[in-house]
Every structure is written in C-alpha cells, then in structure tokens.
Design an enzyme around this catalytic site. Sequence first.
Site, short mmCIF file in Angstrom:
data_model
loop_
_atom_site.label_atom_id
_atom_site.label_comp_id
_atom_site.label_asym_id
_atom_site.label_seq_id
_atom_site.Cartn_x
_atom_site.Cartn_y
_atom_site.Cartn_z
N GLY A 207 0.86 -1.21 -0.17
CA GLY A 207 0.04 -0.12 -0.12
C GLY A 207 1.12 1.33 0.04
N ARG B 162 13.70 9.89 -2.68
CA ARG B 162 14.47 11.05 -2.95
C ARG B 162 15.73 11.07 -2.09
NH1 ARG B 162 15.09 16.06 -0.08
NH2 ARG B 162 15.72 17.91 -1.10
N ARG C 138 1.30 -4.99 -5.68
CA ARG C 138 1.24 -6.20 -4.98
C ARG C 138 1.51 -7.22 -6.13
NH1 ARG C 138 -0.72 -4.32 0.18
NH2 ARG C 138 -2.31 -2.98 -0.06
N ASP D 104 5.28 -4.63 6.31
CA ASP D 104 5.94 -5.83 6.65
C ASP D 104 5.89 -7.05 5.35
OD1 ASP D 104 2.96 -6.17 7.15
OD2 ASP D 104 3.53 -7.82 8.15
N GLY D 105 4.83 -6.89 4.53
CA GLY D 105 4.91 -8.03 3.65
C GLY D 105 6.06 -7.67 2.72
N THR E 150 4.09 2.79 5.63
CA THR E 150 2.87 2.36 5.86
C THR E 150 2.35 2.98 6.95
OG1 THR E 150 1.65 0.56 6.78
CG2 THR E 150 3.83 0.59 7.42
N ASP F 54 -0.42 2.42 8.65
CA ASP F 54 -0.72 2.04 9.84
C ASP F 54 0.13 1.87 11.02
OD1 ASP F 54 -3.08 1.20 8.42
OD2 ASP F 54 -2.53 -0.96 7.90
N ASP G 93 2.40 -0.52 12.09
CA ASP G 93 2.08 -1.66 12.45
C ASP G 93 3.20 -2.62 12.59
OD1 ASP G 93 1.84 -2.15 9.97
OD2 ASP G 93 0.13 -3.31 9.58
N ARG H 121 -25.78 15.28 16.32
CA ARG H 121 -26.21 13.87 15.71
C ARG H 121 -24.98 13.11 16.31
NH1 ARG H 121 -26.79 15.68 9.44
NH2 ARG H 121 -29.13 15.52 9.37
N ARG I 51 -6.65 -2.06 9.07
CA ARG I 51 -7.06 -3.45 9.03
C ARG I 51 -6.56 -4.23 10.45
NH1 ARG I 51 -5.27 -4.05 3.54
NH2 ARG I 51 -3.41 -4.80 4.55
N GLY J 59 -11.04 14.61 20.17
CA GLY J 59 -11.96 14.41 21.43
C GLY J 59 -12.77 13.37 21.29
N ALA J 60 -12.71 12.31 20.56
CA ALA J 60 -13.77 11.39 20.15
C ALA J 60 -14.33 10.81 21.42
CB ALA J 60 -13.34 10.34 19.22
N ARG K 135 -4.69 7.99 2.48
CA ARG K 135 -3.43 7.48 1.71
C ARG K 135 -2.79 8.46 1.11
NH1 ARG K 135 -1.83 2.48 2.30
NH2 ARG K 135 -3.42 0.66 2.62
P1 ATP Z 1 0.85 -2.65 3.59
O1 ATP Z 1 1.23 -2.61 5.12
O2 ATP Z 1 0.29 -1.49 2.99
O3 ATP Z 1 -0.37 -3.74 3.41
P2 ATP Z 1 2.68 -4.60 2.68
O4 ATP Z 1 4.08 -4.55 2.17
O5 ATP Z 1 2.67 -5.62 4.00
O6 ATP Z 1 2.01 -3.11 2.65
P3 ATP Z 1 1.72 -6.71 1.24
O7 ATP Z 1 0.66 -6.86 0.27
O8 ATP Z 1 1.59 -7.54 2.34
O9 ATP Z 1 1.82 -5.32 1.34
O10 ATP Z 1 3.14 -7.20 0.39
C1 ATP Z 1 3.56 -6.54 -0.86
C2 ATP Z 1 4.33 -7.37 -1.60
O11 ATP Z 1 5.38 -7.88 -1.18
C3 ATP Z 1 3.48 -8.60 -1.75
O12 ATP Z 1 2.32 -8.42 -3.13
C4 ATP Z 1 4.39 -9.66 -2.38
O13 ATP Z 1 4.86 -9.32 -3.87
C5 ATP Z 1 5.56 -9.20 -1.14
N1 ATP Z 1 5.41 -10.16 -0.41
C6 ATP Z 1 4.64 -10.06 0.68
N2 ATP Z 1 4.92 -11.25 1.57
C7 ATP Z 1 5.62 -12.14 1.04
C8 ATP Z 1 6.41 -13.28 1.31
N3 ATP Z 1 6.10 -13.77 2.33
N4 ATP Z 1 7.39 -13.80 0.37
C9 ATP Z 1 7.68 -13.00 -0.74
N5 ATP Z 1 7.10 -12.03 -1.01
C10 ATP Z 1 6.22 -11.38 -0.30
#
Ligand code: ATP
Length: 353
Positions: A42, A52, A103, A134-135, A157, A159, A161, A194, A203, A217-218, A286
Amino acid sequence: MKLFLKGIFNDCFKHEDSNLLYNQLSAMKKKIKRIAVLTSGGDSPGMNAAIRAVVRTGIYYGLEVYGIMRGYQGLLEEDLFKMESRSVANIIQRGGTILKSARCKEFYTPEGRKKGYEVLKKNEIDGLVVIGGDGSFKGALNLSKEYDIPCIGLAGTIDKDIAGTDFTIGFDTAVNTAIDAIDKIRDTADAHDRLFIIEVMGRDAGYIALHSGIATGAENILIPERKTDAEAIITSLQEKERRKKLVNIIVVAEGDEYGGIELYRLIKERLPNLDTRLCTLGHIQRGGSPTGLDRLIASRMGYHAVECLLEGRYNVFVGILNNRMNYVPLEQVAKRKGRIAEEWMKVVETLSA
Ligand code: ATP
C-alpha cells in the site's frame, strides 16, 4: 571456497539461518556500486521523500541508483531506469510514489524471486532498498536468504503496525488527514445534534483510530487490539441521551470486530431515536502532501538505508526508536499488535466523560 564456507555454515546452523549468514558474509566483502529502490504494498505519503533521500544519498556517495517501477512486479518485468539527482526534484512534498506501487503474487514463489534476482544480476544491482510494509519486508528477506543480494527495508505504511520503530512513513500524515476530516464532521454533527460513527483505516492496527480519536476528542475509540463492548457503548449512549448530550463521535478502526457498518446497524436498531450517521474516510487517508514529520523521518531513513548498504549492515529495516536510528534484522520483523498501552485507553475514557 564458497562451497566450503557454505558447508561449514550448514553444519553449524539450521539450513535457513546458514543461508542468511552465508549471504551476509559474502555480501560484506562486496563493493556496492549500483543500488536500486522500489516501493511496494500500500502506498503512503512520504514514500517520495524516502525515494529522494535514497537517490540523493546514493549519488552523494558516488553510487549509481536505479528506480524500479511498481514494486516486485516491475522488478520481475525488468521495469527499471537509472535515476539522477534531478529525477527526484520537486517530489518531497508530493503524496503517492513516483515509482508507483503494486502487489505481486509471483514474488511469493521461489521461482518468482529467482526471476527477480536474475533481473538484479543482469543489471548489476548490488543492493536493494525496499520501501513498504511488513509484507514487502518478508519478500526482501526471502530474496536475501536465497540470493547474494543485500536488502534494506524502509517502513512505508500508514498503519504504524511494525514493531521496532516509533514511526512509519505516512502514519503522521494519515492521522492528520483523519483529524482534519473528523473536525469538519464534528462541526456538522454539532449543528444537528448527531451521533457520527467515523471509520478510519487500520486493518490490523488501531493506531490511526487511537491517535486521531484522542486528538479530536472522540467519545469512543474502537480498535482491533481491544475487545469491543457494544453493550457498554449502547448503555453510555442511552445515558448521554438522558443528559441531552446528543453530539457524539465514535472513531472505529476498520479492523475492529464491529467495524463502522456493524456498529451503525446495531445503534440504529437499539437506539432508533438517535440521529446516527456513518462516514467511512477511506482512501483520502493515503493521499495528500506528507506532513513535516513524515518528510523528516523519510529523509533520515532513506539516508541511513544507503549508509547501511555501504557499511555492510545488510538485511535490516531502518526504524527510529527514541529518536535514534534502530536497525532491525528483517528476520525479526514483526507486526506490532495488541500492544496499545492501557494508559492511552485510560486517557480516552477520562477525557471523553
Ligand atoms: P501494507 O502494510 O500497506 O499492506 P505490505 O508491504 O505489508 O504493505 P503486502 O501486500 O503484504 O503489503 O506485500 C507487498 C508485496 O510483497 C506482495 O504483493 C508480495 O509481492 C511481497 N510479499 C509479501 N509477503 C511475501 C512473502 N512472504 N514472500 C515473498 N514476497 C512477499
């Protein structure tokens, strides 16, 4: 010699770790001349400031810097180009990412990563900077375990997280966007007496909800890290109705067990006399120009990512903890979950009384 070294590592450590150590050791000897940067997952405001910083720091140190379009997808398609200092002029203030993000399913597979490595090798890339969540870091970790390519992660990110850093690139902007929107909603909520339920992004983590909720102040803040007591919310709204306190703001993280829609349905059903509205802020969180804080941390992190590659500190992500750079091995990347301090919730409860 290479095989001999690898053999020793295999004897001493379990297979995965031995590959990692072996790659780290052989990469340490490597002279870094050409690096590449990509944005993945994301998008988040401040990614451009990070790009940069990576490009300008790389050039400052005499490196060639390549930009890879559309994250790992662009890598597999060999969609990359040489970047110059002027390629990143006038972008520090822009949201989104000039390298675009995507992705990529194929990168989850060993075959996909092999393809990616071959593109890097063909283009003589010695090190890769991955800006994402993290992905994306997991992808970088797998690549660096399997091949001799040092990777550095920058936490981009909204989030927040990821454990090991007080900030992630884009979080502060997203919170400020949410604050701006909630303030505006409160004006109209006040005019009409309201109850507004406002769903913000998050998420898996409730940080955007928590920070924007406190700052506006929610009356209630619902986050995935805590069990939502819907009955307590209904009771407190009934009590407020009796006191004629009709303007209420409930901020809900999208990952909360109820989420905005379920909570709205429940309140409509149980308290039909309340004028209740639901507003989902969505993707505005975003976009937009990054805040000063996001530009600052993105610049620092991008600068240190290149330093890491030059100093041989490989396969880490660059975080900031207690205002110091913190280098967390990609192996140890963990979702920051369930760690919201009770103190924060106490503040919410006390101030919204
Ligand atoms: P966000 O926090 O915004 O969701 P993210 O980096 O966690 O960002 P993901 O969709 O989880 O987003 O991962 C981005 C891309 O990283 C995936 O589409 C994939 O190509 C790669 N990726 C994620 N997890 C793995 C994994 N375990 N092994 C290899 N590639 C991965």
